[in-house]
Structure formats: structure tokens, C-alpha cells
Design a protein around this motif. Structure first.
Motif, PDB file in Angstrom:
ATOM      1  N   GLN A   1      -3.516   9.376   2.159  1.00  0.00           N
ATOM      2  CA  GLN A   1      -4.538   8.456   1.656  1.00  0.00           C
ATOM      3  C   GLN A   1      -4.643   7.173   2.477  1.00  0.00           C
ATOM      4  OE1 GLN A   1      -2.859   8.087  -2.286  1.00  0.00           O
ATOM      5  NE2 GLN A   1      -4.400   9.456  -3.169  1.00  0.00           N
ATOM      6  N   MET A   2      -3.686   6.900   3.332  1.00  0.00           N
ATOM      7  CA  MET A   2      -3.677   5.649   4.095  1.00  0.00           C
ATOM      8  C   MET A   2      -4.773   5.636   5.149  1.00  0.00           C
ATOM      9  SD  MET A   2       0.363   4.962   4.637  1.00  0.00           S
ATOM     10  CE  MET A   2       1.455   4.998   3.220  1.00  0.00           C
ATOM     11  N   ASN A   3      -5.357   4.453   5.353  1.00  0.00           N
ATOM     12  CA  ASN A   3      -6.322   4.307   6.427  1.00  0.00           C
ATOM     13  C   ASN A   3      -5.556   4.101   7.739  1.00  0.00           C
ATOM     14  OD1 ASN A   3      -5.734   1.474   6.785  1.00  0.00           O
ATOM     15  ND2 ASN A   3      -7.146   0.986   5.109  1.00  0.00           N
ATOM     16  N   ASP A   4      -6.276   4.055   8.841  1.00  0.00           N
ATOM     17  CA  ASP A   4      -5.619   3.959  10.156  1.00  0.00           C
ATOM     18  C   ASP A   4      -4.755   2.706  10.288  1.00  0.00           C
ATOM     19  OD1 ASP A   4      -6.751   6.349  10.904  1.00  0.00           O
ATOM     20  OD2 ASP A   4      -8.363   5.439  12.072  1.00  0.00           O
ATOM     21  N   ARG A   5      -5.224   1.593   9.793  1.00  0.00           N
ATOM     22  CA  ARG A   5      -4.464   0.343   9.893  1.00  0.00           C
ATOM     23  C   ARG A   5      -3.165   0.433   9.085  1.00  0.00           C
ATOM     24  NH1 ARG A   5      -7.695  -4.819   8.277  1.00  0.00           N
ATOM     25  NH2 ARG A   5      -8.991  -3.037   7.935  1.00  0.00           N
ATOM     26  N   GLU A   6      -3.250   0.984   7.884  1.00  0.00           N
ATOM     27  CA  GLU A   6      -2.054   1.143   7.049  1.00  0.00           C
ATOM     28  C   GLU A   6      -1.084   2.128   7.693  1.00  0.00           C
ATOM     29  OE1 GLU A   6      -4.221   0.356   2.733  1.00  0.00           O
ATOM     30  OE2 GLU A   6      -4.225   2.379   3.607  1.00  0.00           O
TER      31      GLU A   6
ATOM     32  N   PHE B   1       0.823  -1.216   0.000  1.00  0.00           N
ATOM     33  CA  PHE B   1       0.000   0.000   0.000  1.00  0.00           C
ATOM     34  C   PHE B   1       0.854   1.261   0.000  1.00  0.00           C
ATOM     35  CE2 PHE B   1       0.683  -1.175   4.399  1.00  0.00           C
ATOM     36  CZ  PHE B   1       1.049   0.024   4.989  1.00  0.00           C
ATOM     37  N   TRP B   2       2.020   1.229   0.624  1.00  0.00           N
ATOM     38  CA  TRP B   2       2.909   2.381   0.727  1.00  0.00           C
ATOM     39  C   TRP B   2       3.462   2.813  -0.628  1.00  0.00           C
ATOM     40  CZ3 TRP B   2       3.777  -2.507   2.438  1.00  0.00           C
ATOM     41  CH2 TRP B   2       4.791  -3.234   1.820  1.00  0.00           C
ATOM     42  N   GLU B   3       3.404   1.921  -1.619  1.00  0.00           N
ATOM     43  CA  GLU B   3       3.863   2.266  -2.969  1.00  0.00           C
ATOM     44  C   GLU B   3       2.755   2.887  -3.801  1.00  0.00           C
ATOM     45  OE1 GLU B   3       5.497  -1.303  -4.665  1.00  0.00           O
ATOM     46  OE2 GLU B   3       7.291  -1.220  -3.398  1.00  0.00           O
ATOM     47  N   ASN B   4       1.513   2.665  -3.387  1.00  0.00           N
ATOM     48  CA  ASN B   4       0.367   3.106  -4.189  1.00  0.00           C
ATOM     49  C   ASN B   4      -0.435   4.234  -3.570  1.00  0.00           C
ATOM     50  OD1 ASN B   4       0.892   0.951  -6.049  1.00  0.00           O
ATOM     51  ND2 ASN B   4      -0.024  -0.436  -4.561  1.00  0.00           N
ATOM     52  N   LYS B   5      -0.128   4.577  -2.320  1.00  0.00           N
ATOM     53  CA  LYS B   5      -0.885   5.623  -1.632  1.00  0.00           C
ATOM     54  C   LYS B   5       0.066   6.639  -1.025  1.00  0.00           C
ATOM     55  CE  LYS B   5      -4.763   2.740  -0.125  1.00  0.00           C
ATOM     56  NZ  LYS B   5      -5.568   2.328   1.034  1.00  0.00           N
TER      57      LYS B   5
ATOM     58  N   GLU C   1       9.138  11.665   1.891  1.00  0.00           N
ATOM     59  CA  GLU C   1      10.169  12.233   1.017  1.00  0.00           C
ATOM     60  C   GLU C   1      10.336  11.459  -0.291  1.00  0.00           C
ATOM     61  OE1 GLU C   1      13.589  12.332   3.609  1.00  0.00           O
ATOM     62  OE2 GLU C   1      12.846  14.121   4.668  1.00  0.00           O
ATOM     63  N   GLY C   2       9.504  10.442  -0.529  1.00  0.00           N
ATOM     64  CA  GLY C   2       9.544   9.682  -1.768  1.00  0.00           C
ATOM     65  C   GLY C   2      10.673   8.660  -1.847  1.00  0.00           C
ATOM     66  N   ARG C   3      11.219   8.249  -0.695  1.00  0.00           N
ATOM     67  CA  ARG C   3      12.349   7.318  -0.687  1.00  0.00           C
ATOM     68  C   ARG C   3      11.932   5.868  -0.448  1.00  0.00           C
ATOM     69  NH1 ARG C   3      16.060   8.389   3.436  1.00  0.00           N
ATOM     70  NH2 ARG C   3      14.552   9.589   4.617  1.00  0.00           N
ATOM     71  N   GLY C   4      10.659   5.607  -0.208  1.00  0.00           N
ATOM     72  CA  GLY C   4      10.186   4.239  -0.011  1.00  0.00           C
ATOM     73  C   GLY C   4      10.696   3.606   1.270  1.00  0.00           C
TER      74      GLY C   4
END
Length: 164
Positions: A14-19, A6-10, A110-113
Motif C-alpha cells: 500500500q505504500m507510495n514510492d516516497r514511503e 505510515f509503516w504502522e498503518n499500511k 514479517e510484522g515485526r515493525g
């Protein structure tokens, strides 16, 4: 369970609480006492870092942190029990300057994944993180047993380490 990668697509917003909670690598570095020193050598509390200021990390850690598991023993009540505890939220992301470079929230912001040692990349296990030396495990002293008046004696550089 969380959506795969999910961290690559949101974005963080946009993340929900669990994410959001799953993104935390659980290193415990956010629980370290930090101070900002300016050009005159005066450390003070601040909401931003300015030109000529530098963040120093100490190995003094919040007494609520279980330093073996690197988890807060009072996570739900932490901001009530420790008024200086900063709860990172989607609303205060712009203020993450005080988080170490290795912080997963900061890296994603910062876009570093995510780094290769992140628990999400290891079936939720923290062993790769501990083995890489990216957590506070075995490196700290509790704040309720050491005087913050002598924080200069506890300055460390290991929290600044960032591995991919």
C-alpha cells in the motif's frame, strides 16, 4: 515529507514510492556479497533458499557503495552498472530471504515493525543506526579490490545481528 508512522498503518504493497524509499534504513547490508551453501558445500546463485541451504554474508561490499554514508553512489543506475544488484520491489517481496533479519522491509513484511535505531524514528538521521552497529560503516572491503574467488576468507556474522 511522509505520512507520520505510515509503516504502522499500511502494508508494504500500500505504500507510495516516497514511503517505500523512506522505509529503507540505509544500512548497506543489501550491498554485501552473499552466497548460499548447500549440504554438499557448493555455493551457487539461486532465487530461493531450500532445505539444507544456508546464506553466508561476506564483508565484501559493492564498489558503488559509499561506505561512510552507506548510500549507493549510482542509485538510479545501479542495476544497469551492476547486473547482479537486486532491486527490492513490491513485486519481489516474497523473495526477501536473502535480506538480513534487520532489514526494515523484511521486518515490516514479517510484522515485526521498525527497530528503535531506524532513521525514521530519529528525524531521518542514521547516527543511532551507526552507533548500534547496524550498518556496514567501517566493516567492509570493496569488491573491486578483493577476489570473490576467495569469498570464504571474508565470511562474517555481524550482518545477521538484529536489534529492536
Amino acid at each position: 515529507m511522509t505520512e507520520d508512522k505510515f509503516w504502522e498503518n499500511k502494508t508494504l504493497e500500500q505504500m507510495n514510492d516516497r514511503e517505500w524509499e523512506a522505509l529503507c534504513d540505509g544500512c548497506g547490508k543489501c550491498c554485501l556479497q552473499k552466497f548460499i551453501e548447500d549440504d554438499e558445500g557448493q555455493g551457487e546463485s539461486t532465487a530461493e533458499i531450500n532445505a539444507g541451504e544456508e546464506i553466508h554474508y561476506t564483508n565484501i561490499v559493492c564498489h558503488l557503495l559509499n561506505t561512510k554514508s552507506c548510500q549507493c553512489t549510482q542509485y538510479q543506475k545501479r542495476t544497469q552498472l551492476v547486473p547482479d544488484c537486486v532491486k527490492l520491489t513490491k513485486d519481489n517481496l516474497k523473495d526477501i530471504f536473502f535480506m538480513p533479519q534487520s532489514c526494515s522491509y523484511r521486518r515490516v513484511y514479517e510484522g515485526r515493525g521498525l527497530p528503535s535505531w531506524h532513521p525514521l524514528l530519529h528525524k531521518g538521521k542514521k547516527s543511532a543506526m551507526h552507533k548500534a552497529g547496524m550498518s556496514v560503516r567501517g566493516k567492509t572491503v570493496p569488491d573491486d579490490e578483493h577476489s570473490l574467488d576467495d569469498f570464504e576468507d571474508y565470511i562474517v556474522s555481524w550482518p545477521l545481528k538484529d536489534l529492536d
